[in-house]
Design a protein around this motif. Structure first.
Motif, short mmCIF file in Angstrom:
data_model
loop_
_atom_site.label_atom_id
_atom_site.label_comp_id
_atom_site.label_asym_id
_atom_site.label_seq_id
_atom_site.Cartn_x
_atom_site.Cartn_y
_atom_site.Cartn_z
N GLU A 1 -16.95 -2.10 2.07
CA GLU A 1 -17.54 -1.66 3.33
C GLU A 1 -16.71 -0.55 3.98
OE1 GLU A 1 -18.11 -5.09 5.75
OE2 GLU A 1 -19.75 -5.88 4.52
N GLY A 2 -16.24 0.37 3.14
CA GLY A 2 -15.49 1.52 3.63
C GLY A 2 -14.01 1.27 3.86
N GLN A 3 -13.57 0.02 3.82
CA GLN A 3 -12.17 -0.31 4.02
C GLN A 3 -11.45 -0.30 2.67
OE1 GLN A 3 -10.69 -0.84 7.11
NE2 GLN A 3 -12.68 -0.24 7.95
N ALA A 4 -10.31 0.34 2.61
CA ALA A 4 -9.60 0.53 1.34
C ALA A 4 -8.47 -0.47 1.17
CB ALA A 4 -9.05 1.95 1.26
N SER A 5 -8.34 -1.00 -0.05
CA SER A 5 -7.15 -1.74 -0.44
C SER A 5 -6.63 -1.10 -1.72
CB SER A 5 -7.46 -3.22 -0.67
OG SER A 5 -8.42 -3.39 -1.70
N TYR A 6 -5.32 -1.29 -2.01
CA TYR A 6 -4.69 -0.52 -3.06
C TYR A 6 -3.91 -1.39 -4.04
CZ TYR A 6 -5.46 2.92 0.65
OH TYR A 6 -6.02 3.68 1.63
N SER A 7 -3.93 -0.99 -5.31
CA SER A 7 -3.07 -1.57 -6.34
C SER A 7 -2.20 -0.44 -6.88
CB SER A 7 -3.90 -2.19 -7.47
OG SER A 7 -4.68 -3.26 -6.99
N PHE A 8 -0.86 -0.62 -6.78
CA PHE A 8 0.06 0.46 -7.13
C PHE A 8 0.73 0.22 -8.49
CE2 PHE A 8 -0.12 0.49 -2.50
CZ PHE A 8 -0.27 1.84 -2.23
N PHE A 9 0.94 1.31 -9.22
CA PHE A 9 1.67 1.30 -10.48
C PHE A 9 2.79 2.33 -10.34
CE2 PHE A 9 -2.49 -0.34 -11.23
CZ PHE A 9 -2.30 -1.39 -12.14
N ASP A 10 4.01 1.82 -10.12
CA ASP A 10 5.09 2.66 -9.61
C ASP A 10 6.41 2.52 -10.37
OD1 ASP A 10 6.08 4.51 -7.60
OD2 ASP A 10 7.13 2.80 -6.71
N GLU A 11 6.45 1.67 -11.37
CA GLU A 11 7.72 1.38 -12.04
C GLU A 11 8.32 2.64 -12.67
OE1 GLU A 11 10.77 -1.18 -12.66
OE2 GLU A 11 8.86 -1.69 -11.70
N ASN A 12 9.60 2.91 -12.34
CA ASN A 12 10.35 4.01 -12.95
C ASN A 12 9.70 5.37 -12.69
OD1 ASN A 12 12.69 4.67 -14.48
ND2 ASN A 12 11.40 5.11 -16.24
N SER A 13 9.01 5.51 -11.58
CA SER A 13 8.29 6.76 -11.30
C SER A 13 9.21 7.84 -10.74
CB SER A 13 7.15 6.50 -10.31
OG SER A 13 7.69 6.21 -9.03
N ALA A 14 8.71 9.06 -10.75
CA ALA A 14 9.49 10.20 -10.25
C ALA A 14 9.83 10.04 -8.78
CB ALA A 14 8.70 11.49 -10.49
N GLY A 15 8.91 9.50 -8.02
CA GLY A 15 9.17 9.30 -6.60
C GLY A 15 10.08 8.13 -6.32
N ARG A 16 9.83 7.02 -6.99
CA ARG A 16 10.59 5.80 -6.73
C ARG A 16 12.06 5.94 -7.10
NH1 ARG A 16 8.79 -0.34 -8.33
NH2 ARG A 16 10.64 -1.40 -7.53
N MET A 17 12.37 6.67 -8.15
CA MET A 17 13.73 6.73 -8.66
C MET A 17 14.59 7.80 -7.98
SD MET A 17 13.61 4.21 -10.56
CE MET A 17 15.28 4.32 -11.20
#
Length: 344
Positions: free
Chosen positions: A80-96
């Motif tokens: 209904e227009g509301q967003a929820s998120y599933s993240f895949f972030d392991e060892n990423s350029a931003g996270r590290m």
């Protein structure tokens, strides 16, 4: 990755650039503010998409740290227009991203914006906190926690970090949901806002979706601004765009300095809050996080023709990763940043 039907009718996902701070940086650039992004990005095809998106919106990318690590991916579910998120972030350029990777900031940078999932994971969470500690004495710091509880790996580490960031910030923008997470219990929202204010910020902004925004300051000023009424496509990037609109207006008023911010007038505060609401209204009126350009917000203010909020139905950008968006002085050369990005 935003859901979309494939040519044979099966469900699929389309990559859109975004992320809480990424969206704020994009919106700042489109609203005519000299802004940039400080983050770690991949040299893969998604990273190239993120860089292109920033540059197309006039965001400086000279402080982006590029590596061979993967791009963070976020898969969106819309109900209904509301967003929820599933993240895949392991060892990423931003996270590290580590403290040793941080570039020196130009003296022209007058403000930094932090928030989102990059404060909730390591080592980038400590990296951005380190940056905030260094900058808070001389630059305006704005924080939007934008809490994603599913992304918090170590809550006992995250809560003290969030408390420290609130104490370092001059401006804290927070949703009612996040405020209840920080201070559980039945205490009224106004009292919880006062608790945030007592921790050190000059301005605390509470956003309540369709109910608009309420603002209080350390000088005892209280203002509120209703949300603009538009047909909502989805809510992706609404708060991020509000942040940019508020900062852009503060910058245009010449108030993006620590001392002048403390003497902000009710009129200037009200104007910045209204401007943030108008910018956010345009974003929610079209799919994805697709922040408006300055002329679109001005058109909505004047009520010219069809509302700018309903004119463009094109798909836009979605959240990138999150963290420190730096916003330089209003008319200085581009030298600002937002921290973090990913592809959704």
């Amino acid at each position: 990755m935003i859901p979309a039907a494939t040519s044979n009718g099966e469900a699929g996902f389309v990559p859109h650039s975004g992320g809480a701070v990424f969206n704020t940086a994009i919106a700042l650039g489109r609203l005519g503010v000299s802004a940039g992004m400080l983050t770690g990005l991949s040299n893969d095809l998604f990273g190239e998409q993120l860089i292109s998106g920033l540059q197309e919106s006039r965001v400086d990318t000279s402080h982006v740290i590029v590596s061979g690590r993967p791009t963070t991916l976020a898969f969106v579910k819309l109900i209904e227009g509301q967003a929820s998120y599933s993240f895949f972030d392991e060892n990423s350029a931003g996270r590290m991203l580590g403290p040793e990777d941080l570039p020196a900031l130009s003296p022209q940078v007058s403000g930094l914006f932090f928030g989102g999932i990059s404060l909730a994971c390591e080592p980038c969470g400590e990296t951005y906190t380190h940056l905030a500690r260094q900058a808070a004495a001389s630059r305006v710091v704005m924080l939007d926690p934008n809490i994603r509880t599913r992304f918090i790996g170590d809550i006992d580490r995250y809560r003290p970090r969030l408390d420290e960031m609130i104490g370092l910030a001059d401006i804290v923008k927070i949703s009612d949901e996040d405020l209840h997470w920080i201070y559980p219990g039945n205490q009224p929202l106004a009292e919880k806002m006062e608790r945030i204010l007592a921790a050190g910020p000059t301005i605390v902004i509470l956003t309540r979706g369709g109910e608009g925004a309420a603002v209080t300051t350390c000088q005892g000023i209280h203002v509120s601004a209703p949300a603009e009424r538009v047909q909502v496509a989805d809510t992706i990037g609404a708060g991020d765009t509000f942040n940019a609109g508020f900062l852009a207006r503060i910058s245009q008023h010449g108030l993006l300095e620590k001392e002048t911010l403390r003497s902000i007038t009710p009129e200037a505060l009200h104007d910045a809050t209204f401007y943030g609401n108008r910018a956010a209204a345009i974003t929610v009126s079209r799919p994805g996080a697709n922040p408006p350009w300055r002329h679109e917000v001005n058109c909505l203010r004047r009520g010219c023709g069809r509302s700018a909020a309903n004119r463009d139905g094109s798909a836009g950008r979605f959240p990138a990763r999150d963290t420190s968006s730096i916003d330089p002085k209003a008319h200085a050369p581009a030298d600002g940043f937002a921290a973090d990005a990913f592809t959704a």
